[in-house]
Enzyme design. Structure first.
Site, short mmCIF file in Angstrom:
data_model
loop_
_atom_site.label_atom_id
_atom_site.label_comp_id
_atom_site.label_asym_id
_atom_site.label_seq_id
_atom_site.Cartn_x
_atom_site.Cartn_y
_atom_site.Cartn_z
N SER A 147 0.66 -1.72 0.02
CA SER A 147 -0.26 0.45 -0.14
C SER A 147 0.78 1.00 -0.38
O SER A 147 1.97 1.04 0.35
CB SER A 147 -1.06 0.21 1.25
OG SER A 147 -1.41 1.57 1.55
N TYR A 162 -0.91 -0.69 10.50
CA TYR A 162 -1.21 -1.03 8.54
C TYR A 162 -0.15 -1.13 8.43
O TYR A 162 -0.20 -1.87 7.28
CB TYR A 162 -2.77 -0.28 8.39
CG TYR A 162 -2.75 -0.24 6.66
CD1 TYR A 162 -3.88 -2.02 6.65
CD2 TYR A 162 -3.03 0.28 6.26
CE1 TYR A 162 -3.98 -1.60 5.01
CE2 TYR A 162 -2.76 0.23 4.38
CZ TYR A 162 -3.54 -1.29 4.22
OH TYR A 162 -4.17 -0.87 2.81
#
Length: 256
Positions: A147, A162
Site C-alpha cells: 500500500s 497497517y
C-alpha cells in the site's frame, strides 16, 4: 490461458479489488480459485465467475492468518487440480487484508497482532503453500498487495499497524524474489493508493473524499479495474523480466 489457474485471496467483496482481479483473470481465460473467510460466499462467487466467463473456478473457505486453514484450503485446491477440474496453479495474488484507523497510543497488542497477522502473515502462509507447485513447474507469478501507506507512513485508513504490515510485505517480496530469482517464478508487489471500493462506505464523508482527491495529482481515486489491469500485466509473459519490483498505482500521490 486455460492451462493455468490464479489463486486470489480476499475476493468476495462487491466492488472489491479481489473480485475485480478474479473477474479479470477469468476474462483473460485463466482458471480461478477464490479464497476468503465465508466458504458459502466463495463458492457462490466462484460459480458465478466461472459460469459467466466459461472458465473453471473453485471457491474455498480460508482464514489466511490461520496456518491450519491455509493448509486445508491448499489441500482442497490441490485435489481439484489433481482431479483435472482446474488447470495447474500459475499465479497467486495476495489481496486479503484489514486495516484500522485507530491512533497508535490507542492500539493494543491484540489489534496490532490481528492487522499484522492478516496482512503480513497471511501473505507468507498463502505464498508458502502454493509456491512449491509453481517452482516445480518452472513458471509462476506471485503478486503481493502492499500500500502507499507503507511508503508514506499511513493515510486516511492506514495507521501504524497497517503501514507496518504493508511495509513488511515489501521486504518479504524483495527477499523472496532474490531467493527464487532463477526458478522461472516471479514475485512482485503493488502499492495502490486510494481505490473506489466498499471499504470506503461508512468510513468517509464528502469532506474527506474531497480532501483525498485533492491530494492526488490525477484528482480522483483509482478504480478496481485499474488495479486488476496492472495485476494482469504482472501475470503475463510480458512481465517475465520483473523480479522483486514494486509498481505504484496511486495517481501520483506518492512519487519516488
Amino acid at each position: 490461458m486455460t492451462q493455468r489457474t490464479a489463486v486470489i485471496t480476499g475476493a468476495t467483496s462487491e466492488r472489491g479489488i479481489g473480485m475485480a482481479v478474479a473477474e479479470r483473470y477469468a476474462r483473460d481465460g485463466w482458471g480461478v480459485v477464490i479464497l476468503d473467510l465465508d466458504g458459502a460466499r466463495t463458492a457462490e462467487v466462484a460459480q458465478r465467475i466461472g459460469s459467466e466467463h466459461g472458465v473453471p473456478a473453485f471457491g474455498a473457505a480460508c482464514d489466511v492468518a490461520d496456518e491450519q486453514a491455509v493448509t486445508q484450503a491448499h489441500a482442497a485446491v490441490a485435489a481439484e487440480v489433481d482431479a483435472g477440474h482446474l488447470p495447474t496453479i500459475g499465479a497467486v495474488v495476495n489481496i486479503a487484508g484489514i486495516t484500522s484507523p485507530v491512533p497508535f497510543l490507542e492500539t493494543d497488542l491484540a489489534l496490532w497482532n490481528k492487522v499484522m497477522a492478516v496482512n503480513a502473515t497471511g501473505t507468507y502462509l498463502v505464498t508458502k503453500a502454493f509456491l512449491p507447485a509453481m517452482l516445480e513447474a518452472g513458471w509462476g507469478r506471485v503478486i503481493t498487495m502492499s500500500s502507499v501507506s507503507a511508503q508514506r507512513g499511513g493515510g486516511v485508513f492506514g495507521k501504524v499497524p497497517y503501514s507496518a504490515a504493508k511495509a513488511a510485505i515489501l521486504g518479504f517480496t524483495k527477499a523472496l524474489a532474490r531467493e527464487i530469482a532463477s526458478s522461472g517464478v516471479t514475485i512482485n508487489s503493488i502499492t495502490p493508493g486510494a481505490v473506489d471500493t466498499n471499504i470506503r462506505v461508512g468510513n468517509t464523508n464528502p469532506e474527506i473524499e474531497a480532501r483525498i482527491a485533492a491530494d492526488i495529482p490525477l484528482g480522483r481515486v483509482a478504480t478496481t479495474d485499474e488495479i486488476s489491469g496492472v495485476i494482469a500485466f504482472l501475470s503475463s509473459d510480458d512481465a517475465s523480466y520483473l523480479q522483486g519490483a514494486n509498481i505504484d498505482i496511486n495517481g501520483g500521490s506518492h512519487m519516488h
